[in-house]
Design an enzyme around this catalytic site. Structure first.
Site, PDB file in Angstrom:
ATOM      1  N   LYS A 250     -12.070  -5.978  -3.486  1.00  0.00           N
ATOM      2  CA  LYS A 250     -13.052  -5.287  -3.761  1.00  0.00           C
ATOM      3  C   LYS A 250     -12.711  -3.591  -3.817  1.00  0.00           C
ATOM      4  O   LYS A 250     -13.558  -2.969  -4.483  1.00  0.00           O
ATOM      5  CB  LYS A 250     -14.018  -5.334  -2.441  1.00  0.00           C
ATOM      6  CG  LYS A 250     -13.376  -5.085  -1.311  1.00  0.00           C
ATOM      7  CD  LYS A 250     -14.625  -5.224  -0.192  1.00  0.00           C
ATOM      8  CE  LYS A 250     -14.376  -6.134   0.848  1.00  0.00           C
ATOM      9  NZ  LYS A 250     -13.157  -6.154   1.590  1.00  0.00           N
TER      10      LYS A 250
ATOM     11  N   LYS B 179       0.817  -1.183  -0.041  1.00  0.00           N
ATOM     12  CA  LYS B 179       0.140   0.047   0.035  1.00  0.00           C
ATOM     13  C   LYS B 179       0.929   1.150  -0.118  1.00  0.00           C
ATOM     14  O   LYS B 179       0.663   2.305  -0.753  1.00  0.00           O
ATOM     15  CB  LYS B 179      -0.813   0.039   1.317  1.00  0.00           C
ATOM     16  CG  LYS B 179      -2.007  -1.131   1.010  1.00  0.00           C
ATOM     17  CD  LYS B 179      -3.232  -0.728   1.757  1.00  0.00           C
ATOM     18  CE  LYS B 179      -4.392  -1.721   1.453  1.00  0.00           C
ATOM     19  NZ  LYS B 179      -5.427  -1.859   2.192  1.00  0.00           N
TER      20      LYS B 179
ATOM     21  N   LYS C  20      -4.334 -10.003  -6.988  1.00  0.00           N
ATOM     22  CA  LYS C  20      -5.343 -10.548  -5.966  1.00  0.00           C
ATOM     23  C   LYS C  20      -6.756  -9.899  -6.202  1.00  0.00           C
ATOM     24  O   LYS C  20      -6.788  -8.745  -6.604  1.00  0.00           O
ATOM     25  CB  LYS C  20      -5.237 -10.324  -4.464  1.00  0.00           C
ATOM     26  CG  LYS C  20      -6.107 -11.034  -3.642  1.00  0.00           C
ATOM     27  CD  LYS C  20      -6.055 -10.735  -1.973  1.00  0.00           C
ATOM     28  CE  LYS C  20      -6.428  -9.236  -1.602  1.00  0.00           C
ATOM     29  NZ  LYS C  20      -6.930  -8.992  -0.304  1.00  0.00           N
TER      30      LYS C  20
HETATM   31  P1  AMP Z   1     -10.867  -8.232   3.098  1.00  0.00           P
HETATM   32  O1  AMP Z   1     -11.813  -8.069   1.821  1.00  0.00           O
HETATM   33  O2  AMP Z   1      -9.311  -7.812   2.667  1.00  0.00           O
HETATM   34  O3  AMP Z   1     -11.369  -7.600   4.179  1.00  0.00           O
HETATM   35  O4  AMP Z   1     -10.794  -9.929   3.325  1.00  0.00           O
HETATM   36  C1  AMP Z   1     -11.671 -10.437   4.025  1.00  0.00           C
HETATM   37  C2  AMP Z   1     -11.428 -12.057   3.896  1.00  0.00           C
HETATM   38  O5  AMP Z   1     -11.629 -12.474   2.803  1.00  0.00           O
HETATM   39  C3  AMP Z   1     -10.059 -12.425   4.488  1.00  0.00           C
HETATM   40  O6  AMP Z   1      -9.899 -13.477   5.177  1.00  0.00           O
HETATM   41  C4  AMP Z   1      -9.202 -12.389   3.285  1.00  0.00           C
HETATM   42  O7  AMP Z   1      -8.011 -13.145   3.439  1.00  0.00           O
HETATM   43  C5  AMP Z   1     -10.470 -13.084   2.188  1.00  0.00           C
HETATM   44  N1  AMP Z   1     -10.011 -12.615   0.799  1.00  0.00           N
HETATM   45  C6  AMP Z   1      -9.921 -11.322   0.377  1.00  0.00           C
HETATM   46  N2  AMP Z   1      -9.645 -11.322  -0.857  1.00  0.00           N
HETATM   47  C7  AMP Z   1      -9.553 -12.542  -1.223  1.00  0.00           C
HETATM   48  C8  AMP Z   1      -9.328 -13.446  -2.388  1.00  0.00           C
HETATM   49  N3  AMP Z   1      -9.090 -12.561  -3.750  1.00  0.00           N
HETATM   50  N4  AMP Z   1      -9.275 -14.643  -2.501  1.00  0.00           N
HETATM   51  C9  AMP Z   1      -9.252 -15.384  -1.419  1.00  0.00           C
HETATM   52  N5  AMP Z   1      -9.506 -14.920  -0.314  1.00  0.00           N
HETATM   53  C10 AMP Z   1      -9.790 -13.402  -0.192  1.00  0.00           C
END
Ligand code: AMP
Ligand code: TRP
Length: 330
Positions: free
Chosen positions: A199, A114, A196
């Site tokens: 969102k 970041k 990755k």
């Molecule tokens: P976040 O969107 O960063 O709050 O992630 C929430 C959960 O979703 C965490 O456990 C992340 O590791 C998982 N996660 C987020 N993006 C991915 C992705 N592209 N593939 C698999 N897991 C994800």
């Protein structure tokens, strides 16, 4: 009481990556770990480590909460809450900053990434965020923390901080264990399969959002970047696009990569992508129907109120013990 704990940041609409890597996995774990209570929360204080427009943040918090329920979490064994409503997270987050070293936080790849990407200022909250994440987990003495693979490093730090705290102040925290799935622990962007699926990505074409129209989802899958050799084969290094699509396929059907390769042995990418699009759409359609119910239901608020009360009860009692250990009590 033994806990499984996890959270999702409301920085946007959750994606297929969140669904396969986190939400759906929580449901699966709930079915197989009946002796554990599931503490699942909306990590809103983590979201503000980068600027969020207040009205959007408010909406996303509710969306994430409704999506948790829409994915089929079992309410009988669930405490669902919003992080900022349990203020002990912030208190313990500060305590964890007093245990974490600058060098440790500087090594976190998410922070380093970041830092590199962001043109404008990186906030100090973004820097100290892993200390807050450790607090989220340690506050409840969670035994297991299911996450996607981008969070593994933060979990390792959490374990180090818990161990350090315990050796300084006496046995206090359970040292948590990370749970990472084999498939779908990192779903990649459909347009840029070396990144990755996220969102908050700038280009929404590579990202499937759980609330978007089904037709749009089909189009995005059919337009996913692949390669020119036309062979459905799992090879992350040389065929990252098709390998990512195969991970999605494997995660939904629970087929192995070899079984998928055999099934699509004689087909080109077109048929594979169409089949995958239908699989994904069928899955998300179910979630959307449930989501429509929860997002408009006052029952959602009731569940969040109960979750807040129950999480606060554990948090308050643990926080008192933690302060006592540290000498912060009269
Ligand atoms: P976040 O969107 O960063 O709050 O992630 C929430 C959960 O979703 C965490 O456990 C992340 O590791 C998982 N996660 C987020 N993006 C991915 C992705 N592209 N593939 C698999 N897991 C994800
Ligand atoms: N940091 C996690 C993410 O970005 C979300 C999160 C916050 C979390 N606190 C947590 C996940 C505690 C598991 C446990 O995805």
């Amino acid at each position: 009481m033994k806990f499984v704990l996890s959270g999702v940041k409301p920085t946007g609409i959750p994606t297929l990556g969140n669904y396969l890597g986190a939400l759906k996995n929580f449901v699966r774990l709930q079915n197989s770990m009946k002796d554990y209570e599931f503490l699942i929360f909306v990590a809103d204080l983590h979201a503000i480590t980068t600027y969020q427009k207040p009205e959007e943040l408010k909406e996303h918090i509710r969306t994430v909460a409704a999506l948790y329920l829409a994915c089929g979490l079992d309410l009988d064994n669930l405490t669902l809450f919003i992080q900022s409503e349990v203020h002990e997270h912030v208190e313990l987050g500060y305590v964890m900053q007093s245990v974490a070293y600058m060098g440790e936080l500087e090594r976190m790849t998410q922070y380093k990434d970041k830092m590199q990407k962001q043109v404008q200022g990186v906030t100090s909250a973004l820097f100290t965020y892993p200390a807050l994440m450790a607090a989220d987990i340690l506050l409840y003495n969670a035994t297991y923390v299911p996450v996607g693979d981008d969070q593994v490093q933060h979990l390792e730090l959490t374990r180090d901080l818990a161990t350090r705290f315990n050796s300084r102040y006496g046995e206090t925290f359970v040292v948590p264990q990370v749970l990472v799935q084999k498939t779908a622990s990192r779903i990649m962007d459909l347009q840029n399969p070396t990144r990755k699926m996220d969102k908050s990505a700038e280009n929404p074409k590579g990202c499937i959002f759980l609330t978007e129209p089904l037709d749009q989802i089909r189009k995005k899958i059919k337009a996913a970047v692949t390669d020119n050799d036309g062979i459905v084969r799992y090879d992350v290094e040389n065929k990252p696009g098709i390998s990512n699509l195969m991970s999605i396929y494997a995660s939904i059907t629970e087929m192995t990569f070899q079984q998928i390769e055999e099934k699509y042995h004689e087909c080109g990418y077109g048929i594979f992508k169409s089949d995958l699009a239908e699989l994904v759409v069928t899955e998300i359609d179910k979630v959307q129907k449930e989501y429509d119910y929860w997002i408009n239901s006052s029952e959602l608020d009731q569940i969040l109120n109960e979750g807040k009360a129950r999480a606060s009860m554990f948090a308050r009692s643990n926080m008192r013990k933690i302060y006592e250990k540290m000498g912060l009590k009269r």
